[in-house]
Scaffold this motif. Structure first.
Motif: not given
Ligand code: TMP
Ligand code: ASP
Length: 254
Positions: A135-141, A46-49
Motif C-alpha cells: 500500500d505504501a508504494l501504491g501496489d505498482p505493476l 489506495n484508500a483515498q476514497k
C-alpha cells in the motif's frame, strides 16, 4: 451443485491478527486455521476514497464461498475451509506471497488508462499481471525482473502462479458465463500453506472482479462490481446483490 453458505451462527473470535481494508483476520485455537470477517467498508484508489456498502460483507462472504467451492470442485485448491456465519469463514493460514495477480480477459481499468486500449477490447490470450502488494508504494505493476530483484517469488513460483491464475480464470469465466455475466478481469492473492503448497487466498467477489451484466450493453448499467463505487455510478448494493442472486441460482442449477 447445491452448497449454500451456513446460516449465521454465534462465532467466537480469537485474537485479532490483522485488519485490512475489507476484512479482519482473527486467530483460532488451531494455528493452522484463521477466521476471516468480511466488513462493509469499501475503499478505492489506495484508500483515498472511503465508504460503506451496506451488507457488502455478507454478500462477499457468500459469493466467495460459492466460488471457492466451485474452484475446489474443479480441483483447484483454495484456503477456504468452512463458512461459519454470514460474514465469517474459516480458512487455512497462509504465508501470503506479496503479489496481486491480475487476470484480464477484456481491457478495462488501469490497463485502458495506462495503454490507451479501448474499454472492452478482448484480450487473447488473457493477460496475467503481477502487482506488488504494498500500500505504501501504491501496489505498482511489476515486471519479471523486478519480481526477481525484490525476491518476491522464485521463477518456479511465478510459473505456478501464472498457471493457477489461468486455470482459475477458466473455471470462473465458465461459471459466470452461466450467470450471463462477463468476467472482465479480477485480482487474486496466493499464499503458501504449512505443507509448502501454493493455495489461493483472500476473496473472490465484486470487490476484486470486474463483472459485466450480459443483459445490457449500457456502459454504466452493465457494471455489477466495485466500479459502481469507484466511479460513483450508484446502486452499488443492488449490483452486488444481483451478482449474489445469479451466483446462487447458477450454483443450485448444477
Ligand atoms: P485495475 O484495472 O484497477 O488494475 O484492476 C484490475 C482488477 O483488480 C479489477 O478486477 C479490480 C481488482 N483490484 C483489486 O481487487 N484490488 C485493487 O487494489 C485494485 C487496484 C484492483
Ligand atoms: N482496494 C483498493 C484500495 O482501496 C483499490 C480498489 O479496489 O480500487 O485501495
Amino acid at each position: 451443485m447445491t452448497m449454500a453458505p451456513a446460516p449465521s451462527t454465534s462465532q467466537s473470535f480469537g485474537k485479532k491478527l490483522y485488519e485490512g481494508k475489507a476484512k479482519i483476520i482473527y486467530a483460532t485455537d488451531d494455528p493452522a486455521v484463521l477466521l476471516t470477517y468480511f466488513k462493509d467498508d469499501a475503499t478505492a484508489f489506495n484508500a483515498q476514497k472511503k465508504g460503506q456498502i451496506v451488507d457488502k460483507g455478507k454478500i462477499n462472504c457468500a459469493i466467495s464461498t460459492y466460488l471457492f467451492q466451485r474452484l475446489t470442485a474443479a480441483g483447484l485448491e483454495t484456503h477456504w475451509l468452512e463458512t461459519t456465519g454470514d460474514r465469517t469463514m474459516l480458512v487455512k493460514a497462509l504465508d501470503i506471497i506479496p503479489l496481486e495477480v491480475v487476470v484480464r480477459n477484456l481491457a478495462a481499468g488501469s490497463l485502458c488508462k495506462q495503454t490507451g486500449l479501448p474499454l472492452g477490447q478482448r484480450l487473447e490470450p488473457s493477460l496475467v499481471e503481477f502487482y506488488y502488494k504494498n500500500d505504501a508504494l501504491g501496489d505498482p505493476l511489476l515486471t519479471g525482473d523486478r519480481i526477481r530483484a525484490l525476491a518476491l517469488a522464485s521463477e518456479e513460483q511465478i510459473d505456478t502462479l501464472r498457471r493457477l491464475a489461468l486455470n482459475i480464470n477458466q473455471v470462473l469465466t465458465d461459471f459466470f458465463m452461466g450467470c450471463a455475466i462477463t468476467l472482465v478481469d479480477f485480482k487474486l492473492e496466493f499464499g503458501i500453506d504449512t505443507q509448502g503448497q501454493i493455495l489461493l487466498g483472500d476473496e473472490i467477489s465484486p470487490d476484486t472482479c470486474r463483472l459485466w451484466d450480459q443483459a445490457t450493453d449500457d456502459e454504466a448499467g452493465r457494471v455489477l462490481d466495485k466500479d459502481r463505487f469507484r466511479q460513483d455510478l450508484g446502486q452499488v448494493e443492488a449490483a452486488y446483490q444481483r451478482v449474489l442472486d445469479k451466483v446462487v441460482a447458477q450454483s443450485t442449477k448444477n
